[in-house]
Write an enzyme that holds these catalytic residues in place. Structure first.
Site, PDB file in Angstrom:
ATOM      1  N   THR B  65       0.713  -1.241  -0.026  1.00  0.00           N
ATOM      2  CA  THR B  65       0.046   0.103   0.183  1.00  0.00           C
ATOM      3  C   THR B  65       0.782   1.263  -0.152  1.00  0.00           C
ATOM      4  OG1 THR B  65      -1.714  -1.005   1.347  1.00  0.00           O
ATOM      5  CG2 THR B  65      -1.411   1.239   1.810  1.00  0.00           C
ATOM      6  N   ASP B  81      -4.339   4.437  -0.772  1.00  0.00           N
ATOM      7  CA  ASP B  81      -4.701   4.272  -2.290  1.00  0.00           C
ATOM      8  C   ASP B  81      -5.753   3.292  -1.871  1.00  0.00           C
ATOM      9  OD1 ASP B  81      -2.626   1.260  -3.265  1.00  0.00           O
ATOM     10  OD2 ASP B  81      -2.718   2.046  -1.439  1.00  0.00           O
ATOM     11  N   ARG B  83      -5.494  -0.425  -3.769  1.00  0.00           N
ATOM     12  CA  ARG B  83      -5.162  -1.728  -4.382  1.00  0.00           C
ATOM     13  C   ARG B  83      -4.909  -2.869  -3.327  1.00  0.00           C
ATOM     14  NH1 ARG B  83      -0.432  -2.335  -8.665  1.00  0.00           N
ATOM     15  NH2 ARG B  83      -2.401  -1.398 -10.264  1.00  0.00           N
ATOM     16  N   LYS B  97      -9.119   1.482   2.666  1.00  0.00           N
ATOM     17  CA  LYS B  97      -8.008   1.072   3.650  1.00  0.00           C
ATOM     18  C   LYS B  97      -8.249   2.228   4.840  1.00  0.00           C
ATOM     19  CE  LYS B  97      -5.260  -0.614  -0.058  1.00  0.00           C
ATOM     20  NZ  LYS B  97      -4.064  -0.619  -0.610  1.00  0.00           N
ATOM     21  N   GLY B 111      -0.430  -3.872   5.414  1.00  0.00           N
ATOM     22  CA  GLY B 111       0.359  -5.137   6.012  1.00  0.00           C
ATOM     23  C   GLY B 111      -0.678  -6.216   5.557  1.00  0.00           C
ATOM     24  N   SER B 193       4.223  -0.155   1.106  1.00  0.00           N
ATOM     25  CA  SER B 193       5.537  -0.436   0.094  1.00  0.00           C
ATOM     26  C   SER B 193       5.622   0.892  -0.541  1.00  0.00           C
ATOM     27  CB  SER B 193       4.909  -1.364  -0.753  1.00  0.00           C
ATOM     28  OG  SER B 193       3.886  -1.207  -1.351  1.00  0.00           O
ATOM     29  N   ASP B 230       5.054   2.792  -7.272  1.00  0.00           N
ATOM     30  CA  ASP B 230       5.135   1.871  -6.643  1.00  0.00           C
ATOM     31  C   ASP B 230       4.391   0.434  -7.409  1.00  0.00           C
ATOM     32  OD1 ASP B 230       3.932   0.397  -3.495  1.00  0.00           O
ATOM     33  OD2 ASP B 230       5.806  -0.038  -4.334  1.00  0.00           O
ATOM     34  N   SER B 233       0.911  -0.479  -5.009  1.00  0.00           N
ATOM     35  CA  SER B 233       0.032   0.492  -4.907  1.00  0.00           C
ATOM     36  C   SER B 233      -0.704   0.770  -6.120  1.00  0.00           C
ATOM     37  CB  SER B 233       0.633   1.762  -4.324  1.00  0.00           C
ATOM     38  OG  SER B 233       1.543   1.372  -3.252  1.00  0.00           O
TER      39      SER B 233
END
Lengths: 218, 293
Positions: B65, B81, B83, B97, B111, B193, B230, B233
């Site tokens: 994320t 985000d 995903r 999220k 996580g 991430s 990234d 994400s």
């Protein structure tokens, strides 16, 4: 040995339409990856009239989780004298899977059915609406609710691709049946560990249409 | 009249439990009633044997994320985000999220999805019970203490990295909490991430006492940096603005990845395309149901 989910193979898929939902699975049961020991192992289980669960993964855990869910839902319905709601059921399944966070059951469930919503219309009467409801879980109970399609199993990567391309929102039962069948059949063409027959159930608020598909048996 | 129904119900209930005791599932019932929470380790031995034989443990769904938060004038702004990944595959393109903890406190997490979801539910329930018991607005520091103590108990095995933000009597506060149970009070933070990408933008452009509009723009820019750079994400930018009076959840704030290239005509399969071996139709409505008015 490979991944544990490849031991028995199998996949499940669910899609929603206008006032209807469909759930489909393949019928193969493998052993030690490449031996097929049954072509009649269904992975779709009926919990109550409006809740169907598709369980893919290690077959022994599929059967164990099904029995645990059947026990819990029957106990709930006897104690509370009410049919279990699908959101309550998904919470319960999520908790059962998460309680085994550090010793997981190797199943990837999907829950497909209708959420019953009560409204009052202009005359003051209570009106029941059936809203399609789809949820996918991972093996430790993380749920993600979507409104288009849910896939799980060893064939999930192929199924994701096909459903993204072929899914059409708000189809009627016949269109939904064709779309979900074509997605499943095309995905099974490209996977060795699933196949050997497929079964599709199309659910509407007042009937269930169950069809066994003619697939390639290799 | 109702008394009769109550008697019949009690009779049935007592008989059912007697039947269950007689037919040999008292063990299952007693196990069920003894479950007081906590984890279940019944499959541990079997799973270890499977791993010894060479089976690979499957990957859990992660939220790989970009989440970030910052403090501005009298408000905390959280962004994320949308995903959710399962290995390299995107399991959900539009998951939420940012989670509600209380009217003035929100959190977002990165996580393992299962851990995050259940930790969030646990925290929500805990904070609500505390609020009802003490009859006062929950404080951010209290939530952080509860969370860190719980995560430390599990020594990092519950992989949740959380950004918790809220506004209470002490003003707007933002805490970042790591899976092993450490927490830091910060003016801005990013996790997941894509945290390096979001942190770069925040470090460059953050100023003290920004207005809410400027704060929202900066958070959206930081999350977009994570989304585009990234791999873990993607999707849309969700934002939540938390103030003392309440909060505003803007979902989506920005949609930078709308699917553009669609087939002009969707592929419609005509009725009868798929051959089937047998068909069975079961009508549900033919059964009479008696419902209360």
């Amino acid at each position: 040995m490979g991944s544990i989910f490849e031991y028995n193979g199998g996949c499940v898929l669910g899609m929603s339409g206008e006032g209807c939902v469909a759930i489909a699975c393949d019928l193969r049961l493998g052993s030690n990856r490449f031996t097929t020991i049954s072509t009649n192992f269904t992975k779709i289980f009926k919990m109550n009239d409006h809740i169907y669960v598709g369980l893919s993964g290690l077959a022994t855990d599929v059967q164990t989780i099904y029995e645990i869910l059947r026990f819990r839902i029957n106990l709930y319905e006897i104690k509370n004298n009410i049919k279990m709601d699908i959101e309550c059921f998904t919470s319960m399944l999520s908790t059962i899977l998460y309680s085994n966070r550090f010793s997981p059951y190797f199943v990837n469930p999907i829950v497909v059915g209708f959420k019953i919503v009560y409204n009052t219309d202009e005359h003051g009467n209570r009106v029941k609406t059936y809203v399609p409801f789809l949820t996918a879980f991972d093996l430790i109970g993380a749920k993600s609710e979507t409104n288009n399609f849910v896939v799980n199993g060893v064939t999930s990567e192929q199924l994701f691709g096909l459903c993204e391309s072929f899914y059409i929102s708000n189809q009627d039962e016949n269109g939904l049946f064709e779309t979900i069948s074509q997605c499943l059949l095309s995905a099974l063409d490209r996977d060795c560990l699933s196949g050997w027959g497929a079964e599709v159930l199309v659910l509407t608020p007042d009937k269930v249409i169950k069809k066994k598909l003619k697939t390639r048996m290799d | 009249m109702y008394l009769i129904y109550i008697y019949i119900y009690m009779y049935v209930l007592i008989h059912v439990s007697k039947y269950m005791k007689n037919c040999g599932c008292p063990q299952l019932l007693s196990i069920f009633y003894k479950e007081n929470g906590g984890f279940n380790f019944e499959n541990l031995k079997r799973n270890e044997i499977l791993i010894e034989k060479g089976a690979k443990l499957p990957t859990f769904r992660k939220t790989g994320t970009t989440i970030c938060g910052l403090v501005c004038q009298d408000a905390v702004i959280l962004g994320a985000d949308t995903r959710e990944t399962e290995g390299p595959i995107v399991a959900n393109k539009n998951c939420c999220k940012i989670h509600y903890i209380s009217k003035n406190i929100y959190c977002s997490g990165a996580g393992v999805s299962g851990d995050l979801e259940h930790t969030k539910i646990w925290l929500q329930h805990n904070v609500e019970l505390h609020r009802l018991n003490t009859n006062s607005e929950p404080r951010v520091a209290m939530c952080v203490s509860r969370l860190t103590q719980e995560l430390f108990r599990y020594q990092g095995y519950k992989e949740c990295a959380i950004i918790l933000g809220g506004v209470d009597v002490n003003g707007p506060q933002l805490y970042s909490i790591h899976p092993h149970g450490s927490s830091s009070l910060l003016p801005f933070s990013a996790m997941g991430s894509g945290s390096l990408n979001a942190m770069a933008v925040l470090e460059a452009k953050y100023r003290d006492s920004m207005t809410i509009e400027e704060g929202k723009e900066l958070v959206a820019e930081a999350i977009s940096a994570g989304i585009f750079n990234d791999l873990g994400s993607g999707g849309n930018v969700d934002i939540c603005v938390v103030t003392r009076d309440g909060s505003q959840m803007i979902r989506p704030y920005k949609e930078p990845n709308v699917r553009l290239f669609h087939l002009p005509q969707p592929t419609v399969f005509p009725r009868g395309t798929t051959p089937y071996l047998c068909e069975k139709v079961e009508n549900l409505k033919k059964l009479i149901t008696i419902e209360d008015a």
